[in-house]
Design a protein around this motif. Sequence first.
Motif, PDB file in Angstrom:
ATOM      1  N   ASN A 102       0.850  -1.187   0.000  1.00 53.05           N
ATOM      2  CA  ASN A 102       0.000   0.000   0.000  1.00 53.05           C
ATOM      3  C   ASN A 102       0.890   1.242   0.000  1.00 53.05           C
ATOM      4  O   ASN A 102       1.848   1.330   0.765  1.00 53.05           O
ATOM      5  CB  ASN A 102      -0.921   0.010   1.215  1.00 53.05           C
ATOM      6  CG  ASN A 102      -1.895   1.183   1.180  1.00 53.05           C
ATOM      7  OD1 ASN A 102      -1.546   2.309   1.497  1.00 53.05           O
ATOM      8  ND2 ASN A 102      -3.125   0.905   0.790  1.00 53.05           N
ATOM      9  N   ASP A 105       1.796   2.908   3.396  1.00 56.62           N
ATOM     10  CA  ASP A 105       2.367   2.159   4.514  1.00 56.62           C
ATOM     11  C   ASP A 105       3.728   2.684   4.966  1.00 56.62           C
ATOM     12  O   ASP A 105       4.058   2.638   6.155  1.00 56.62           O
ATOM     13  CB  ASP A 105       2.492   0.675   4.173  1.00 56.62           C
ATOM     14  CG  ASP A 105       1.166  -0.062   4.322  1.00 56.62           C
ATOM     15  OD1 ASP A 105       0.215   0.554   4.831  1.00 56.62           O
ATOM     16  OD2 ASP A 105       1.090  -1.236   3.929  1.00 56.62           O
ATOM     17  N   GLU A 112      -6.705   1.274   9.015  1.00 58.05           N
ATOM     18  CA  GLU A 112      -7.429   0.511   8.003  1.00 58.05           C
ATOM     19  C   GLU A 112      -8.743   1.219   7.669  1.00 58.05           C
ATOM     20  O   GLU A 112      -9.489   1.658   8.554  1.00 58.05           O
ATOM     21  CB  GLU A 112      -7.700  -0.896   8.531  1.00 58.05           C
ATOM     22  CG  GLU A 112      -8.699  -1.705   7.747  1.00 58.05           C
ATOM     23  CD  GLU A 112      -8.234  -2.006   6.333  1.00 58.05           C
ATOM     24  OE1 GLU A 112      -9.088  -2.088   5.446  1.00 58.05           O
ATOM     25  OE2 GLU A 112      -7.009  -2.162   6.137  1.00 58.05           O
ATOM     26  N   SER A 144     -11.556   0.192   6.669  1.00 54.44           N
ATOM     27  CA  SER A 144     -12.803  -0.422   7.137  1.00 54.44           C
ATOM     28  C   SER A 144     -13.199   0.042   8.525  1.00 54.44           C
ATOM     29  O   SER A 144     -14.349  -0.118   8.925  1.00 54.44           O
ATOM     30  CB  SER A 144     -12.681  -1.948   7.112  1.00 54.44           C
ATOM     31  OG  SER A 144     -11.627  -2.385   7.963  1.00 54.44           O
ATOM     32  N   ASN A 162     -13.201  -0.610   2.458  1.00 58.49           N
ATOM     33  CA  ASN A 162     -12.351  -1.802   2.445  1.00 58.49           C
ATOM     34  C   ASN A 162     -11.357  -1.696   1.286  1.00 58.49           C
ATOM     35  O   ASN A 162     -11.728  -1.365   0.163  1.00 58.49           O
ATOM     36  CB  ASN A 162     -13.198  -3.061   2.269  1.00 58.49           C
ATOM     37  CG  ASN A 162     -14.042  -3.369   3.489  1.00 58.49           C
ATOM     38  OD1 ASN A 162     -13.866  -2.781   4.551  1.00 58.49           O
ATOM     39  ND2 ASN A 162     -14.986  -4.291   3.340  1.00 58.49           N
ATOM     40  N   SER A 183      -6.577   2.836   2.936  1.00 57.87           N
ATOM     41  CA  SER A 183      -5.966   3.169   4.225  1.00 57.87           C
ATOM     42  C   SER A 183      -5.946   4.674   4.411  1.00 57.87           C
ATOM     43  O   SER A 183      -6.098   5.437   3.445  1.00 57.87           O
ATOM     44  CB  SER A 183      -4.525   2.632   4.308  1.00 57.87           C
ATOM     45  OG  SER A 183      -4.493   1.230   4.207  1.00 57.87           O
ATOM     46  N   THR A 229     -10.171   8.692   4.384  1.00 52.95           N
ATOM     47  CA  THR A 229      -9.204   7.893   3.619  1.00 52.95           C
ATOM     48  C   THR A 229      -9.071   8.474   2.210  1.00 52.95           C
ATOM     49  O   THR A 229      -9.320   9.654   1.994  1.00 52.95           O
ATOM     50  CB  THR A 229      -9.562   6.387   3.561  1.00 52.95           C
ATOM     51  OG1 THR A 229     -10.620   6.161   2.643  1.00 52.95           O
ATOM     52  CG2 THR A 229      -9.953   5.853   4.912  1.00 52.95           C
TER      53      THR A 229
END
Length: 470
Positions: A163, A166, A178, A180, A187, A190, A218
């Motif tokens: 990702n 990250d 995350e 979600s 979903n 990030s 996000t």
Amino acid sequence: MSPDHVSPTRLAMRFSVFALVIGLLLSPIFLFGQATVGTGSIVGTVTDQSGAVVSGAKVTIANAATGQTVDLTTNSAGAFNSGALIPGSYKVQISSKGFSTLSTTSTVLVGNTSTVNAKLQLGQESQTVEVQAAEIAVNTEQATVQGVLNAQQIENLPVNGRNFLDLAQLEPGVQIQEGSTFDPTKNGFSSISFGGRFGRTARVEVDGVDVSDETVGTTTQNIPASAIQEFQLSQSSLDMSTELTSSGSVNVVTRSGTNQVHGQLFGNYRNSAVGTAALPGGSKVPWFREQFGGNFGGAIIKDKLFYFVDAERNRQDLPNPVLFQGPFVAASANVGEPFREIMTTNRLDYQIGNGAKAFYRFSYDQNSDIRPFGSGPSAQPFKNRNNTGSHAIGLDFNTGAFTHAVRFEYLKFRNGIVDGASEVTGAANPLPNVAINIGGGALFDCQPGSLFCSGPNFLAPQQTYQSNHQ
């Protein structure tokens, strides 16, 4: 309609025009002396051996990879400002009559202003004095608390899942959240938490345009990690380029082509044979992840027109152990959670001349993910599908002492949720056509303490669209 009465629509239009005019008049003043959005810059002061400023000195700044050159002249205070520069390595040459020519290098980082202060020595202009640049440069021009990660770090440091956000965790006080945890529609995405603050308010900019999700936070699309030249994380003392945020921002700049043709291919594969956890009773959980892709870039016209193409494909199957309780223990099973994604970023860059440049970028991201919703043991999966395309155009140029950055973007984010019980692959789904929830909570929502949850997911069907014109 009387002259004293103005409709709300006309009033809003008048205010918008007024704000635009004021912004165009004042923006060069505020941008002078700082990096513009999606780029960096080089500033400095030229003096002689006694410390007196040297006005009228010639300054030439050249990009080692693309051949872009910027020709400047120091002002009455001996100062110069390159204006907007794409991140990379630059050669700086400074000359003046009666002095030897000074040559040095400087690295430009996205969102940062690099400083090159030169002290000229008496001599002939034909004589060149090479000055070794410091490996560690301190940014004395900006008070922002920030960090920059470059392409070498992005390519060489191992990242589980690839990702593009990250690697931000390498900066102090930064954590990944995350998507979600914000909303089931996120979903596969990030966000970033700065200093323990909730990541919903973090802004994400790509090449100077916003890709943040204005509904739940996000991002609206993922970018291939191999398509990123640099990204900057700003945590406090933010300037205007970060738009509206109280927590922090991510400023990403994508890679462009160079005079030298370059490209790469990669492939990553992991499965349960390498290492995995076991369910109660010792049974293994089979899973796999494969990621492959590559990029290619070069020059269509040397020193003028460049291209860069990048694409990546992700496939993952991760069975989720669903352990029911009481009389339903026998129905416990692994509910499959397949994730699929394809991403591409394509860019054209054109050097107009003397620091002026333009670019066009098209990015596309499509992903789908199946997983349950709720905090209890659930066999009620839903399929979340995201489809995002974006077009971005940029123009950077200087007029006199002023620096200008112009950006346009059109982005369309499409999200759809459908029931996933009939699409689960690679694992059993107990009683997919039976809607049962025992142990507390609403009939359609799996709550803590539920003994058994199965059947169609209550989230489906729904759609969320977001269209950005910036």
